[in-house]
Design an enzyme around this catalytic site. Structure first.
Site, short mmCIF file in Angstrom:
data_model
loop_
_atom_site.label_atom_id
_atom_site.label_comp_id
_atom_site.label_asym_id
_atom_site.label_seq_id
_atom_site.Cartn_x
_atom_site.Cartn_y
_atom_site.Cartn_z
N ASP A 226 -0.92 -4.62 -1.15
CA ASP A 226 -1.55 -3.29 -1.10
C ASP A 226 -3.05 -3.38 -1.30
O ASP A 226 -3.59 -4.41 -1.62
CB ASP A 226 -1.09 -2.47 -2.31
N LYS A 248 -2.38 1.37 1.69
CA LYS A 248 -2.47 2.76 2.11
C LYS A 248 -3.72 3.35 1.50
O LYS A 248 -4.05 3.07 0.36
CB LYS A 248 -1.28 3.55 1.59
N MET A 361 -2.45 9.14 -9.68
CA MET A 361 -2.92 9.85 -8.49
C MET A 361 -3.28 11.30 -8.85
O MET A 361 -3.00 12.21 -8.09
CB MET A 361 -1.85 9.83 -7.39
#
Ligand code: SAH
Length: 451
Positions: A226, A248, A361
């Site tokens: 990642d 991502k 997040m």
């Protein structure tokens, strides 16, 4: 080579240890574990040496250990006197016991501490499960000899078995499947496929990875990783391993999860040892669950290796206890991810629980979080903080109330991964330098501590 290494079979053999203190006891223990019949005497009497195959001098008077050394050497019995090299005919190495595997390290007496440091390094490389792998190989020993009479061929197949999927299955604690793989390879000479490891890389510092994660990185054929994985972590990978980036970036997912799942399955089918490396822990907001399901559905064996998740790393480095007997009796790991601009959070029980809340997040949805928590009764004085790049040397913190954080976040942020922490335990934080946190009571003067 100054000393010639050998491994002695002491089963049922007599060994004499001279001494009556802790050193003698410490020396006797591994001898007993090796099956020796250990005789411990406080003083040396030559008669005790009769029938012995080894002699050890420990905490006994000088005259005794000198007499022991001379008598043993005259009788051809190997002798060691602790910390007296001139009285020794053999020395004891630093050992690693992975029964039936034994690893012994010696500096020939030149630097025993260095030998112990080397042992610690090897210990980290050779997991305890190597013993189980050796035991499995022993179980198949006769069959292997019979099926593969040619020595060179036998070596090749054994190497494949001991480094491939069969070994990985043993290390993952799946002995029955490992045995099936042995049988399969012996019948076909080919491994039946690869294996996938869903590995937590921790927060970014290479030394906050688990030893298991480090070992797997050093063995992987392919590493699928990642955005959150730093160079320091990737440096631990095997030099010739393929690296595939499937990171991502928020809002535009550059590789779809289904494609990642498919990629893992395909690589494993090619017989590769695949490490799927994820920031923090693979099962905490890491979609590790979806990948595990996909692998199981396709019959690909996998192992999950936990990692230090962001909340733990951030709290540790910021000196914030996630739980505290007086300030927080629970920790909630929450996602601040929004669906169609809404936060899908049940605020009422969250506020009622009253513990520490760590929001992953959560920066984008910070105003929604604040509004929801305040609307459901969270005290407006509750301490909160933002931690950016936690668990790395670039960690930054912003302290205040949720109102303060909303007001100052945009100007403060440098767009690194950021965790939002909320709760009274944050007020119990103790910085490394023991300085009191500036925000305790609110409305607090806003303060940003340098990393
Ligand atoms: N599996 C990861 C989380 C992935 S979700 C883990 O267990 O840590 C990504 C979110 O994790 C980021 O948006 C951020 O909120 C948080 N995060 C990851 N690494 C972080 C770090 N080093 N410091 C602060 N927050 C981090």
């Amino acid at each position: 080579m100054r000393h010639f290494p050998i491994f002695l079979d002491l089963t049922g053999r007599r060994v004499l240890v001279i001494g009556d203190g802790p050193v003698a006891a410490r020396k006797a223990e591994p001898l007993r574990q090796s099956g020796a019949e250990v005789v411990i005497r406080a003083r040396f009497d030559p008669a005790d040496l009769v029938g012995c195959v080894l002699a050890v001098g420990a905490d006994a008077p000088d005259e005794d250990v000198i007499a022991l050394s001379q008598a043993a050497q005259a009788a051809g019995i190997p002798v060691n006197v602790v910390d007296r090299p001139s009285l020794c005919s053999y020395i004891t190495p630093a050992t690693i016991d992975r029964d039936p595997i034994t690893i012994a390290v010696s500096s020939s007496g030149a630097a025993p501490v260095l030998a112990r440091l080397i042992r610690a390094r090897i210990e980290a490389l050779i997991p305890p499960a190597y013993g189980r792998l050796a035991a499995l190989a022993e179980r198949f020993k006769a069959e292997i000899r019979q099926r593969l009479p040619d020595l060179a061929q036998r070596r090749r197949v054994l190497e494949r078995l001991l480094t491939g999927r069969a070994a990985d299955l043993v290390f993952a604690g799946r002995e029955a499947e490992a045995a099936a793989e042995f049988t399969h390879v012996l019948a076909t000479s080919e491994p039946s496929g690869g294996m996938v490891f869903l590995v937590g890389a921790g927060p970014g510092a290479a030394d906050l990875m688990t030893i298991r994660a480090q070992r797997l990185l050093g063995e992987a054929d392919v590493i699928v990783h990642d955005r959150l994985i730093g160079e320091a972590v990737l440096e631990m990978a095997r030099r010739d391993a393929d690296r595939i980036y499937v990171g991502k970036v928020r809002a535009h997912h550059c590789v779809l999860q289904d494609d990642i799942n498919g990629l893992l399955v395909r690589l494993a089918r090619q017989g590769k040892k695949v490490v799927r490396l994820k920031g923090g822990d693979p099962f905490v907001f890491g979609r590790g669950g979806e990948e595990a399901e996909a692998l199981r559905a396709e019959g690909i064996p996998f192992e999950v290796v936990p990692g230090v998740t962001a909340a733990l790393a951030c709290a540790a480095q910021a000196g914030i206890p996630l739980t505290h007997r007086e300030a927080a009796r629970s920790v909630t790991l929450l996602t601040g991810h929004t669906k169609e601009g809404r936060l899908d959070v049940d605020f009422e029980p969250l506020v009622r629980l009253g513990g520490t809340i760590a929001v992953y997040m959560g920066v984008v949805s910070l105003p929604l979080l604040r509004d929801g928590l305040y609307a459901h009764g969270l005290a407006r004085t509750t301490p909160a903080m933002l931690i950016e790049r936690g668990g790395t040397e670039k960690q930054r913190e912003l302290h205040g109330t949720l109102d303060d954080l909303v007001a100052h976040c945009a100007a403060w942020s440098t767009n690194g991964p950021t965790l939002v922490m909320i709760g009274d335990a944050i007020g119990r934080g103790v910085a490394w330098n023991n300085a009191a946190r500036p925000m305790r009571a609110s409305p607090a003067p806003l303060a940003s501590l340098p990393a």
